[in-house]
Design a protein around this motif. Sequence first.
Motif, PDB file in Angstrom:
ATOM      1  N   ALA A 110       4.292  -1.990  -1.427  1.00 22.29           N
ATOM      2  CA  ALA A 110       4.351  -1.359  -0.109  1.00 22.29           C
ATOM      3  C   ALA A 110       4.002   0.121  -0.188  1.00 22.29           C
ATOM      4  CB  ALA A 110       5.731  -1.541   0.506  1.00 22.29           C
ATOM      5  N   GLY A 111       4.333   0.770  -1.309  1.00 19.73           N
ATOM      6  CA  GLY A 111       4.043   2.186  -1.471  1.00 19.73           C
ATOM      7  C   GLY A 111       2.572   2.497  -1.670  1.00 19.73           C
ATOM      8  N   ARG A 112       1.737   1.473  -1.789  1.00 17.85           N
ATOM      9  CA  ARG A 112       0.299   1.680  -2.001  1.00 17.85           C
ATOM     10  C   ARG A 112      -0.480   1.583  -0.695  1.00 17.85           C
ATOM     11  NH1 ARG A 112      -1.455  -2.348  -6.648  1.00 17.85           N
ATOM     12  NH2 ARG A 112      -3.409  -1.195  -6.390  1.00 17.85           N
ATOM     13  N   ARG A 113       0.195   1.699   0.422  1.00 19.28           N
ATOM     14  CA  ARG A 113      -0.463   1.565   1.729  1.00 19.28           C
ATOM     15  C   ARG A 113      -1.621   2.551   1.883  1.00 19.28           C
ATOM     16  NH1 ARG A 113       1.611  -0.818   6.346  1.00 19.28           N
ATOM     17  NH2 ARG A 113       3.607  -1.046   5.265  1.00 19.28           N
ATOM     18  N   ARG A 114      -1.396   3.807   1.475  1.00 16.11           N
ATOM     19  CA  ARG A 114      -2.452   4.820   1.615  1.00 16.11           C
ATOM     20  C   ARG A 114      -3.634   4.514   0.695  1.00 16.11           C
ATOM     21  NH1 ARG A 114      -3.635  10.066  -0.503  1.00 16.11           N
ATOM     22  NH2 ARG A 114      -4.581  11.406   1.087  1.00 16.11           N
TER      23      ARG A 114
END
Length: 459
Positions: free
Chosen positions: A357-361
């Motif tokens: 989820a933290g890799r959205r960007r």
Amino acid sequence: MIALALGQLRRRPAAFAGLAAALFLALATVTTFGLLFATEATAGPDAREPVDGPGPMVIAGAFGEIAVLVAFFVVVNALGFALRQQHRELALLRTVAATPRQARRLVRAEVVATTLLVAAPGWAAGAAGARRFLAELQERGMAAPGLRVPDTVLPMLVALVALVAVLAVGLAAAAVAARRISRIAPAAALTASSTEHDRTGAPRLLAGAVVLVAGGLLLRLAATRPPGRADQAGQAALLGSLVLLAAVALLGPLAARALAAVSGAPARALAPRAGWLADANLRGYARRLSSAVVPVALLVGLSGTMSIMTSTAGHAPGAAASGVTSATDVWLRQSELALLVCFASVSTVNTLVALTAGRRREFALLRLVGATGAQLLRMLTVEAVLTAVVGVLLGAVVAGAASSAYSAAVTGSAVPVVPPAACGWIVAGATALTVPVILVTGLRAVRGPAAELAGGSGD
């Protein structure tokens, strides 16, 4: 601070879901075995009949010891990812004159608030678990028939002790997890992104080496136990595997990068485009890969160690006479394995969800330069498979070392008896837990307007 912490929990419930699950499991476990220990310790003379096996007090102590160690590992991991998802908020507080001490106090307040929220259901689950576990022990002759979990003030006292113990674990985890965010300069914290330093710090390498040596010493202790002390050898081997897994967590970036380089070659050959990008991602972000594979290694390492130890004990000379393969002994090992798998599964799911989820960007940037959703999905599939492979390999190394030490003690040979079916299920279970979690979370992370996500924080 409490009001601010509660506000964070309300705004980011998903960020604290993994921490709440880990704390709930820890509280329920400590309550269960605390009640079992206290039940026998305070029982009257009529309830102290001779039983087969060590008895509820010894069993509760042994289970509780391992559970607290694993709980600390899982809570530290869950809290670390909860903090990672509120990294920018903490950095903003630092830029408006919040001190490192205040940042640490906020983290401690979040841990206390989360623990109190799961306290009541954790106590209820622990009390139900104690009664169920005691009934199972009595059915197998390992507890006196007259033992009962008392309906007095004792359960409340045990619940209070369990809460204090879990709070201590949580606050210790907070001290570890908040150390980086409280020390970094405010401007650096605000501008920090998903980039990594290539080098692993010397203190971390030194700590990893020390922990690795400690794990080796525990395995040597297990290997040198006499055959008549199989239980002691088993406990030392299991503790040794936990310590080795801690060493894997510390030295993980180095080990993960090396294993990713080896396992990435077939992926590049089979899927030239998606495989190349997935392999570059994994090797370029070794710390992220390490964070992903350590819980998988924990799951495989602990499950594999317990399964191989049980199989090896069954083939030990004089096993039937010594009782190491009795139905009760096997049931105890299976119960301990189930407990450890619960902790490891919570850690695995929470870590993989938080990382993906933290890799959205990052996904948004790839979409802006022309990557399609199907291409991102193929890349994530290869990454998920490689993550599972690296985690399984690390866990298998730990399980092999620990079970070899146990085998040397109970059979005289360092070659353990490996049950193919059980180990196959462990690998399949770890893969089934890893790949779908990454893909489902990744599918959610790639949704939304790419330009807006690429310019945002990626949270």
